[in-house]
Design an enzyme around this catalytic site. Structure first.
Site, short mmCIF file in Angstrom:
data_model
loop_
_atom_site.label_atom_id
_atom_site.label_comp_id
_atom_site.label_asym_id
_atom_site.label_seq_id
_atom_site.Cartn_x
_atom_site.Cartn_y
_atom_site.Cartn_z
N HIS A 59 0.96 -1.26 0.08
CA HIS A 59 -0.08 0.02 -0.09
C HIS A 59 0.83 1.12 -0.03
O HIS A 59 0.39 2.12 -0.48
CB HIS A 59 -0.95 -0.05 1.08
CG HIS A 59 -2.20 -0.69 0.76
ND1 HIS A 59 -3.56 -0.07 0.85
CD2 HIS A 59 -2.36 -2.07 0.92
CE1 HIS A 59 -4.39 -1.14 0.53
NE2 HIS A 59 -3.89 -2.16 0.86
N HIS A 96 -3.70 -10.09 7.06
CA HIS A 96 -4.35 -9.41 8.00
C HIS A 96 -4.78 -9.98 9.33
O HIS A 96 -5.20 -9.56 10.45
CB HIS A 96 -5.70 -8.52 7.24
CG HIS A 96 -5.13 -7.16 6.65
ND1 HIS A 96 -5.99 -5.95 6.72
CD2 HIS A 96 -3.92 -7.05 6.17
CE1 HIS A 96 -5.15 -5.57 6.02
NE2 HIS A 96 -4.12 -5.65 5.35
#
Lengths: 554, 554
Positions: free
Chosen positions: B130, B248
Site C-alpha cells: 500500500h 491481516h
C-alpha cells in the site's frame, strides 16, 4: 563578527534572512526547469547558514501546490533538515505565550526550544495563498513541516470573522522584535475585515514603544480591483517594517510609506513563474539586521535563478525593414524576431559566464506587437531553432495587439461615448444614481456597472459589461482629470457627495476617511471577459491631487 | 526491570515491539470509523513507550494509501514525534554499514544516531504494497518520515532484477540481531526471483552463527494462485524468526516451520479492512524479546480495535422456521436475521463493558446463505434499524449462495464431467497434452485452461473458462486423490512426466525440486469471474503424500 552597512553584528543585533514565494515544486515535471525551485531553496537556506542568521522569515507560498507532490515535500524536508539543524546555539529568547502564537499546532512551541530537536536556524513562516489551509482539518502543507518540528508556522487565525494578531515577541540582547503575521486570506475578505475594523494587532503590554514591529503579510499589494488588494494605509502605523509576500517582483529595498511612517520590503519570488517584466527583475533575498529600533536590509542576489530576458518589439515601428503589404513580409519578420532572440541569448551567455551557479538555459520571451496589418506566424516552427538553447522553447514568442482601433464595436458602447462627450465638470456633478439611470436608458444588459464609494460590497448597482467597451472611456476620463488642479473644487464636491453615501454605516472608524482616500489607480484584470466598474471619489495621498475616477474590478 | 514469560529484561535482552499493516488513513472520511487507524497507531506507539522497547519493527503498510492525505500524514508525524522522541537512552549499537542499509536515504544512518534528533524509540520499517515507492524518484510515503528523521526505512532494493539483502546488524550486550527485510515486491516477481536464485541474504562475516536472524517480509503468505505468494520454504533456513506482514489475520503466536526450522509470526493488521472471518480474530501486537539465540514473543491485545462480529446463517437449515414456499417467508427471514444481529450487538455490548477504550459501535456482518429457493430482501431497509448501533449500517447483511446445483449449465461443462467419470488412475496417466486435446474437442471457447508444471509463465495453453464450472470438478478430483498412498506410483509417474517438461530450462537450480515441490493447495480467488486452471504435479513436502492437482489461479 562581520559588519555590513552601518550595522555591526553584535549581541544586540538580530540577523534575519527574509525570503518569500519560493514556490517549491513549480513546474517540477518540466525536464529543464523541474529542479529550479529546489536548487534555489537550497541556495536560500545555505545563505541563512553561511550568514549565521538568527532566524529565517518566510512570507508564504513556500510550496507552489496546495498539495505538494511527494518529491517536493521530500526535497523541502531534506533541505530544512540539512540547514536548520545543528549545534550552532540560538541566542535569542521568545517572550510571548507560545501556546497563543502557535495555538493551532500539535506542538505549540517554537521548534528551537524543543529539547528533542537540535535546531540551529529556526524558520518562521506564514502561509501563502498557494499553500493555505484547506479541508475540515484546516491543515496546510507547512503544517506537516511544523508537526515534524522543521518550521514555525505563525500568523494563523481560527476565525474568518475577525483577526486578532498576537505577535511573537523575540529578544536578543537589548533588541526586541514583535513579529506579526497574517497568513494569506482572500484579498476581498481581508479588505472588508480591515474596513470593518475587524483586524486588531495586539501590542506588548510592557514598554510598548521599545519594540521593533515587524509584520509579514501575503496579499495583493498592487491593486487588482477596488477591494482586491490591501492598501498599505490599512496597516497600523506603529509598524516599523512590513515584509510583503505574494508579489513576485523583487522590490526588496525598503520603501518608506510616508503616511504610515513604516517601511515596506517586497522580496519577490525566488522563481520565475510567469514570463512577465516583473519577473525579469534581478531576484534577491534580504539579510535584515535589527538593532533596537534601527534596521538595515542587505540585498543578497540569488545565484541559481534561471536567467530571464524579455523584450518587446512593435512591428509597425520598423517600416524600413518590413511592411504588411510586402509579399515576403512574414519571412522578414521571422528573421527579425530570430535576431532579437539571438541577441538575448548572447547577452544571457555573456552574463552567465560570470556565474557558474546559473542554470544553463535561459528563459526568453519576445513580445511581438503585430498591430497594423501584420500577421502572426507559426511559433512552433520558429521555436525549433532554439530548442536546445532556451528553457522555454514552447513559448518564446508572444504575439500581442496594442492600440487597435475598435471601430467595429463603436456603436455598442455609445452610451459611454455619450458620457465622455460631456464636459468633465458636468460628469463630476452627476450623482452616481444619475449615471446609472442614464446608463440603463441606453445600455444593453450584458455588463456590470459597480458604483461604490468605499467598498464594493454595499450600495451597488450591477449591470453586465464587456471589457472592450470601457477602456477608452476610462482612459479618456482619467486623461481629462489627471493633474488638473484647477478642478479641485469640483472633485471636492464629488467627494462630499460620496461621503454622504456612506454616512448610513453604523460604525464609522475614525480613520475611515484616510482609508477611502488611498491612492487610486486603474487596475484592469487581464483575461477576464466580464468585469465591473466602480465609480469612486478618490484623494491621491501624499500629493495634492484629487480625482474622481471609475474603477474597473474583476 | 520487569520480567515477562521466561525472559528477564536484562542488558542482553532486546525488547522489540512488532506490528504491521496499521493502514493509517483507512476509511478516514467515514464519520464513524474515520479515526480508528489513528487511535490504534497511538495505542501501539504508546505500548512501545510504556514497555520501554529498544525499537519498533513494522512489517509494512503503515499507510493505507500510497499517497496519504495531509491529515493522515499529519497524524502519523504527530504520533511518532510524541512517542519516539525523548530522553530515554538507546542502549543498543548498530554494527553494519548504515550507508548500505539506508543507501536510498538522504540521511543514510539510523535516526537515533543523528545528533540533531533526540530519539527514544527508533522505528524500523519496510514498506508494504500500500505504501510502496512509486514515480521516477522512487519515493514512498515512509520516505517522508525517514527524511524527517522519524523512521528508519530499510529493506529497499534499487534493482528489480535481483535482491541482495544486507542485514542491519544490531547488538545489545551480548545479543546480536541481524535484521533482514524485503519491502513489498509484486508476489509473482518475487516468486520468480526466488525461483531464479536472484534473492541473496548476506550473512555477517564475523561469527556467522552467533546472530539472531530476524526477517521482515510483506507478501502473500497464503496462496493466491500458483506463483502469487511466497512459500515459507523459499526463505533461507538460517533465519530464526520471520515477521510476516501483509496478511491481516492475527496469527502472532510464532509457528515453527519444521522444514526450514525457523518460526513465523504473523501479527496481522491493526485495523479491520474487510468484514471477513480473518479480521474477526482478536488483534494483537507483539512484544518480542531476544536474548542470544533465544526469543519470547508476548502477545499484547489491542484495546482500541473496533469490535467485529461475523456470523453465517443458512436459511435452508431452518425448515422449522421458514420455507421458501411460505407466503410471508421474507418477513420471517428478516425477523430471523434481525434476531441474529441483535444477538451479536448484545454480545458486543457485554464485551465492550470491560474495556473503555473500545469504540462504541461494533462492526456487524451477517452472511446469509439463501440457497434453496429463498429470495433476498432489501438490505437498506433492514439496516435502518441498526443505523445508530453499528459502525457499518450500510453493509450488515451479505447474501450468498452456496451449494447451488448448476443444472442449467451442466451441458456446458460436460467435458469436465467426462474427465471425472474416468477412473482416477486413468486421469493420472493422461499427459497434459492429452487433456488439452480432449478438452478442445468438446469445449466451447470461453474459458482458460492453464497447464503448467512449475511456474505459470511457461508452456501454457489458454482456454477461457467460467469459474462456476471447475469447482466441483477440482473438488472431486482432489477428493479422489487425497491421502491415497496406494497411488503413489502413478503420481510418481506424473511427476516424472512433469519434470520432463521443465528440462528445457537453461539454469536449473540445485534445489529446484524442493522449490517446485512445496505444499499444494487450491486457492480460489474470490469475486473473480474468469480464472485459470493450472494442471500441476506436486509433492507434498514434510509428508509422504504426493498428488497431481489442478491449480486454480487468477
Amino acid at each position: 563578527m562581520t559588519s555590513a552597512g552601518n550595522t555591526i553584528d553584535d549581541e544586540d543585533t538580530f540577523k534575519i534572512l527574509i525570503a518569500t514565494d519560493i514556490h517549491l515544486g513549480y513546474l517540477e515535471k518540466d525536464a529543464i526547469r523541474g529542479n529550479d525551485t529546489f536548487v534555489t531553496f537550497d541556495e536560500i537556506m545555505k545563505q541563512a547558514m553561511q550568514n549565521e542568521v538568527d532566524f529565517v522569515l518566510l512570507g508564504g507560498d513556500l510550496f507552489h501546490d496546495n498539495k505538494p507532490s511527494r518529491k517536493t515535500m521530500h526535497c523541502c524536508i531534506e533541505v530544512m533538515r540539512k540547514y536548520c539543524m545543528g549545534d550552532r546555539p540560538i541566542i535569542f529568547e521568545i517572550l510571548s505565550d507560545q501556546a497563543v502564537n502557535f495555538s493551532h499546532s500539535k506542538f505549540p512551541w517554537v521548534n528551537y526550544l524543543d529539547t528533542n530537536l537540535n535546531i540551529s536556524i529556526p524558520v518562521f513562516s506564514v502561509h501563502g495563498n498557494h499553500d493555505d489551509p484547506t479541508g475540515t482539518d484546516g491543515l496546510c502543507a507547512i503544517d506537516l513541516l511544523s508537526c515534524a518540528g522543521l518550521i514555525n508556522h505563525f500568523g494563523r487565525s481560527r476565525s474568518v470573522e475577525k483577526l486578532e494578531i498576537s505577535p511573537v515577541l523575540l529578544q536578543k540582547g537589548n533588541t526586541r522584535i514583535a513579529l506579526y503575521g497574517i497568513g494569506s486570506v482572500p484579498d476581498e475578505r481581508l479588505y472588508r475585515m480591515f474596513i470593518n475594523n475587524q483586524v486588531t494587532m495586539l501590542r506588548p503590554r510592557e514598554d510598548e514603544d521599545g519594540w521593533f514591529n515587524l509584520f509579514v503579510i501575503h496579499q495583493n499589494r498592487s491593486k487588482h480591483g477596488a477591494t482586491n488588494y490591501i492598501p498599505e494605509q490599512f496597516l497600523d502605523d506603529f509598524l516599523d517594517l512590513v515584509v510583503w509576500g505574494h508579489e513576485h517582483e523583487c522590490k526588496i529595498a525598503p520603501v518608506r510609506n510616508e503616511q504610515q511612517l513604516f517601511y515596506v520590503t517586497q522580496p519577490g519570488s525566488s522563481v520565475i513563474t510567469s514570463l512577465s517584466p516583473g519577473e525579469a527583475v534581478k531576484k534577491h533575498i534580504g539579510l535584515l539586521r535589527v538593532k533596537g529600533k534601527k534596521m538595515n536590509l542587505q540585498k543578497i542576489p540569488l545565484q541559481t535563478i534561471r536567467q530571464f530576458f524579455i523584450q518587446d518589439v512593435t512591428l509597425s515601428e520598423h517600416p524600413d525593414l518590413f511592411r504588411p503589404e510586402q509579399p515576403n513580409v512574414m519571412l522578414k519578420v521571422m528573421a527579425f524576431c530570430q535576431e532579437k532572440v539571438e541577441e538575448m541569448l548572447e547577452e544571457a551567455e555573456r552574463q552567465r559566464l560570470g556565474n557558474p551557479l546559473t542554470p544553463e538555459k535561459p528563459l526568453i520571451r519576445l513580445r511581438v506587437d503585430y498591430s497594423g496589418g501584420f500577421e502572426v506566424f507559426n511559433t512552433m516552427r520558429f521555436s525549433q531553432k532554439f530548442v536546445d538553447q532556451v528553457a522555454n522553447p514552447k513559448d518564446i514568442l508572444h504575439f500581442i495587439r496594442h492600440r487597435e482601433s475598435k471601430d467595429n464595436i463603436k456603436e455598442e458602447c455609445m452610451d459611454f461615448e455619450a458620457l465622455l462627450s460631456r464636459p468633465t465638470s458636468e460628469v463630476l456633478q452627476l450623482r452616481v444614481e444619475d449615471l446609472v439611470k442614464e446608463y440603463f436608458q441606453t445600455a444593453e444588459k450584458v455588463c456590470i456597472l459597480y458604483m461604490c464609494v468605499e467598498d464594493a460590497d454595499q450600495s451597488l448597482v450591477n449591470i453586465p459589461l464587456k471589457r472592450d467597451r470601457y477602456q477608452r472611456f476610462i482612459q479618456q476620463f482619467r486623461d481629462s482629470k489627471r493633474n488638473t488642479a484647477e478642478e479641485d473644487e469640483e472633485v471636492q464636491e464629488a467627494i462630499i457627495r460620496a461621503k454622504a453615501h456612506r454616512d448610513h454605516r453604523d460604525s464609522v472608524r475614525d480613520d475611515d476617511l484616510n482609508l477611502s482616500d488611498e491612492p487610486a489607480d486603474i487596475a484592469v484584470e487581464s483575461d477576464e471577459e466580464s468585469v465591473c466598474l466602480c465609480l469612486c471619489s478618490v484623494h491621491l495621498q501624499n500629493t495634492n491631487l484629487k480625482e474622481v475616477c471609475i474603477y474597473v474590478c474583476k
